[in-house]
Design an enzyme around this catalytic site. Structure first.
Site, PDB file in Angstrom:
ATOM      1  CD  GLU A  32      -0.811  -4.427  -7.836  1.00  0.00           C
ATOM      2  OE1 GLU A  32       0.367  -4.052  -7.740  1.00  0.00           O
ATOM      3  OE2 GLU A  32      -1.748  -3.930  -7.169  1.00  0.00           O
ATOM      4  CD  GLN A  33       1.874   0.601  -9.033  1.00  0.00           C
ATOM      5  OE1 GLN A  33       1.789   1.549  -9.803  1.00  0.00           O
ATOM      6  NE2 GLN A  33       2.323   0.726  -7.794  1.00  0.00           N
ATOM      7  NE  ARG A 106       0.313  -3.374   5.026  1.00  0.00           N
ATOM      8  CZ  ARG A 106      -0.674  -2.506   5.273  1.00  0.00           C
ATOM      9  NH1 ARG A 106      -0.887  -2.057   6.489  1.00  0.00           N
ATOM     10  NH2 ARG A 106      -1.434  -2.092   4.287  1.00  0.00           N
ATOM     11  CE1 TYR A 215       0.890  -6.204  14.939  1.00  0.00           C
ATOM     12  CE2 TYR A 215       1.295  -4.081  16.002  1.00  0.00           C
ATOM     13  CZ  TYR A 215       1.097  -4.833  14.852  1.00  0.00           C
ATOM     14  OH  TYR A 215       1.115  -4.226  13.616  1.00  0.00           O
ATOM     15  CG  ASP A 305      -3.835   4.423   2.857  1.00  0.00           C
ATOM     16  OD1 ASP A 305      -4.592   4.621   3.820  1.00  0.00           O
ATOM     17  OD2 ASP A 305      -2.759   3.816   2.945  1.00  0.00           O
TER      18      ASP A 305
END
Length: 405
Positions: A32-33, A106, A215, A305
């Site tokens: 992880e950067q 998220r 939502y 992605d």
């Protein structure tokens, strides 16, 4: 004989991949950067296909502790407030697909995956570690990082997002596609909304060249609001959209959003007015996958992605990353203690590429339909009125993920 994979990227897709592989007996170095794990953004939607993956990983209880479960999707006209379409979720989703439709922040999805990964002894987390490049040999992959750390493994998974360095090395430099759409995102506390606006619904407001979705998230205590308009970021935002992958969110002014939206109905305006702070994203993607070779090559595979970035008009970005990870886990489970990683990745790519390409294409098409004007807008409204739920439901999607080929 070792059985180790390097996963580049510690977002939702990377964590999901690490979890799935570790559960299958694979040692994982997760790179992880950033200096700390976290997730940028606001809310997301998880269809029954994605919830099915989390259930398979034993994360149902964690999901229920942080998510909301809307009862329905309502589609309305952004200007007149007229109802355009309706899809029952809630109990109907459970009855049709065996799993609910969930909405959550998220950061909450990222957090529950991180907690699960931290309980896996086979996963080794490396912060402040950004992949610089890799070399693939006959039996190994050697990874070098910007902080001069090096890793040797049997395989590499690039889960490092739209601006993936793994992708660039595997497929060559390919600029992302600028959509010309801007997404304004914000949050509203449910307690700040009138009672009728707190109902557990996904509401989509459609208008010419725009749409807005809101939502519930965080057990219904907050609402996520996303407004998408057509336009480009100006020079005051530091260059072309996406030119700096480290600064993909910008402070946004409500006045700019309201000017871009034009006159909207009173109910929608009331929701927008209650958002205290807006963030702005320029939406970029890539053309849909054209072959399995764009998903994996030799001992290197792409996930989420990095392989198939999506426009958010089908609400499946996180879901497809979870499905990718689940598929890799299923294949690793059946591969034994010494997987043939090129063969495993080839099966993964064959299983995933057409489904991901279909979701990419459908997402792009939905954007055109959502923002329709003139005859296309009339045809859209007439079709929703005539065909009802059958037009909005996505049985081919929500019944997934498909078993590996």
């Amino acid at each position: 004989m070792t059985n180790k994979v390097v996963v580049a990227g510690g977002g939702i897709g990377g964590l999901a991949c690490a979890l799935a592989l570790a559960r299958a007996g694979v040692e994982v170095d997760l790179l992880e950067q950033a200096a700390a794990f976290g997730e940028v953004g606001a809310g997301l939607q998880l269809g029954p296909n994605a919830v099915r993956v989390l259930h398979a990983w034993g994360l149902t209880e964690a999901l229920y502790a942080s998510a909301a479960f809307p009862e329905a999707l309502h589609v309305r006209d952004a200007h007149s407030a007229s109802p355009l379409g309706h899809l029952r979720l809630g109990a109907m989703s459970r009855a049709h697909y065996g799993q609910p439709y969930a909405t959550l922040h998220r950061a909450d999805l990222h957090g529950l995956l991180l907690e699960a990964v931290q309980h896996e002894r086979r996963v080794h987390l490396h912060l402040d570690t950004r992949l610089a490049g890799y070399e693939e040999g006959p039996t190994r992959v050697n990874v070098t990082c910007e902080n001069e750390a090096t890793f040797e493994a049997d395989a590499l998974v690039g889960a490092d997002g739209l601006w993936s360095r793994v992708r660039a090395e595997m497929l060559g430099a390919q600029p992302a596609r600028v959509s010309g759409h801007l997404a304004y995102r914000g949050m509203v506390a449910a307690e700040d909304l009138p009672g009728v606006m707190r109902e557990p619904l996904v509401t989509a407001w459609l208008g010419p060249h725009l749409h807005v979705v809101h939502y519930p998230v965080r057990r219904g205590e907050w609402f996520n609001v996303v407004a998408v308009v057509e336009g480009m970021l100006g020079r005051g935002h530091g260059g072309p959209p996406g030119s700096d992958p480290q600064s993909w969110t910008h402070e946004a002014r409500q006045a700019d959003l309201l000017a871009a939206l034009g006159p909207v109905c009173q109910e929608l305006k009331a929701m927008l007015d209650r958002v205290g702070e807006w963030k702005l994203w320029a939406l970029n993607d890539r053309t849909p996958l054209a072959s399995a070779a764009e998903h994996a090559k030799g001992r290197v595979a792409l996930l989420g992605d990095a392989a198939h970035p999506l426009r958010p008009y089908l609400a499946q970005g996180a879901a497809m990353a979870l499905e990718d990870a689940w598929t890799l886990g299923r294949l690793a489970e059946t591969a034994g203690d010494a997987p043939d990683w090129p063969r495993l990745f080839a099966r993964y790519a064959e299983t995933r590429w057409q489904r991901n390409a279909q979701v990419q294409a459908r997402s792009q098409r939905n954007g055109t339909i959502f923002h329709a004007s003139g005859p296309l807008r009339w045809a859209r409204n007439a079709s929703m009125a005539l065909l009802g739920e059958s037009l909005i439901d996505n049985a081919w999607l929500y019944s997934g993920p498909p078993e590996p080929v």
